[in-house]
Design a protein around this motif. Sequence first.
Motif, short mmCIF file in Angstrom:
data_model
loop_
_atom_site.label_atom_id
_atom_site.label_comp_id
_atom_site.label_asym_id
_atom_site.label_seq_id
_atom_site.Cartn_x
_atom_site.Cartn_y
_atom_site.Cartn_z
N ARG A 41 0.84 -1.19 0.00
CA ARG A 41 0.00 0.00 0.00
C ARG A 41 0.88 1.25 0.00
N SER A 42 0.39 2.29 -0.65
CA SER A 42 1.04 3.59 -0.59
C SER A 42 0.72 4.24 0.74
N LEU A 43 1.72 4.85 1.37
CA LEU A 43 1.49 5.55 2.61
C LEU A 43 0.72 6.85 2.38
N TRP A 48 -5.80 3.93 4.76
CA TRP A 48 -5.33 3.05 5.82
C TRP A 48 -6.40 3.01 6.92
N ASP A 49 -7.37 2.11 6.76
CA ASP A 49 -8.40 1.98 7.78
C ASP A 49 -7.89 1.04 8.89
N GLU A 50 -8.65 0.91 9.94
CA GLU A 50 -8.23 0.12 11.09
C GLU A 50 -7.91 -1.34 10.74
N PRO A 51 -8.74 -2.05 9.94
CA PRO A 51 -8.39 -3.44 9.58
C PRO A 51 -7.07 -3.54 8.80
N THR A 52 -6.79 -2.57 7.94
CA THR A 52 -5.54 -2.57 7.18
C THR A 52 -4.35 -2.37 8.11
N LEU A 53 -4.46 -1.43 9.04
CA LEU A 53 -3.40 -1.22 10.03
C LEU A 53 -3.18 -2.45 10.89
N GLU A 54 -4.26 -3.08 11.31
CA GLU A 54 -4.14 -4.28 12.14
C GLU A 54 -3.46 -5.42 11.38
N GLU A 55 -3.76 -5.55 10.09
CA GLU A 55 -3.10 -6.58 9.27
C GLU A 55 -1.60 -6.33 9.20
N ALA A 56 -1.21 -5.08 8.96
CA ALA A 56 0.21 -4.75 8.89
C ALA A 56 0.90 -4.99 10.23
N LYS A 57 0.26 -4.58 11.32
CA LYS A 57 0.84 -4.78 12.66
C LYS A 57 1.01 -6.26 12.97
N ALA A 58 0.03 -7.07 12.58
CA ALA A 58 0.08 -8.51 12.86
C ALA A 58 1.22 -9.18 12.10
N ASN A 59 1.58 -8.63 10.94
CA ASN A 59 2.61 -9.23 10.12
C ASN A 59 3.99 -8.61 10.31
N GLU A 61 7.58 -7.75 11.15
CA GLU A 61 8.76 -8.53 11.51
C GLU A 61 9.51 -7.82 12.63
N GLU A 62 10.32 -8.54 13.37
CA GLU A 62 11.06 -7.96 14.49
C GLU A 62 11.89 -6.76 14.07
N GLU A 63 12.52 -6.82 12.89
CA GLU A 63 13.37 -5.72 12.43
C GLU A 63 12.58 -4.63 11.74
N GLY A 64 11.29 -4.81 11.56
CA GLY A 64 10.48 -3.88 10.78
C GLY A 64 10.29 -2.53 11.43
N GLN A 65 10.00 -1.54 10.62
CA GLN A 65 9.65 -0.21 11.12
C GLN A 65 8.18 -0.22 11.48
N HIS A 66 7.82 0.43 12.55
CA HIS A 66 6.43 0.46 12.98
C HIS A 66 5.60 1.35 12.07
N ILE A 67 4.43 0.86 11.70
CA ILE A 67 3.50 1.63 10.88
C ILE A 67 2.44 2.19 11.80
N LYS A 68 2.32 3.51 11.81
CA LYS A 68 1.37 4.18 12.69
C LYS A 68 0.46 5.06 11.87
N PRO A 69 -0.79 5.21 12.28
CA PRO A 69 -1.69 6.11 11.55
C PRO A 69 -1.23 7.55 11.68
N ALA A 70 -1.55 8.37 10.68
CA ALA A 70 -1.16 9.78 10.70
C ALA A 70 -1.99 10.55 11.68
#
Length: 70
Positions: A41-43, A48-59, A61-70
Motif C-alpha cells: 500500500r502507498s502511505l 489506511w483503515d483500522e483493519p488494514t493497520l491491524e493486518e500490517a501490525k500482525a505481520n 517482523e522484528e526488524e520492521g519499522q512500525h506503521i502508525k496512523p497519521a
Amino acid sequence: ETENNSFFLDPEWASLTTGTIICIECSGVHRSLGVQISKVRSLILDRWDEPTLEEAKANEEEEGQHIKPA
C-alpha cells in the motif's frame, strides 16, 4: 549517494505482508508478485483503515519499522 539510496530517505510504501516500510523500487517488485503473495500500500495514496493497520501490525517482523496512523 546513489539514486537508489534516496528512496530510503523518503519511503512512501508499506508491505502489509511483512509490516515494513519499503521504497518505491521494492513496492514494484512486491506488486508484481500478486496480492496472494504480497500486499503493498502507498502511505500517501491509499486509505489506511483500522483493519488494514491491524493486518500490517500482525505481520510486522522484528526488524520492521512500525506503521502508525497519521
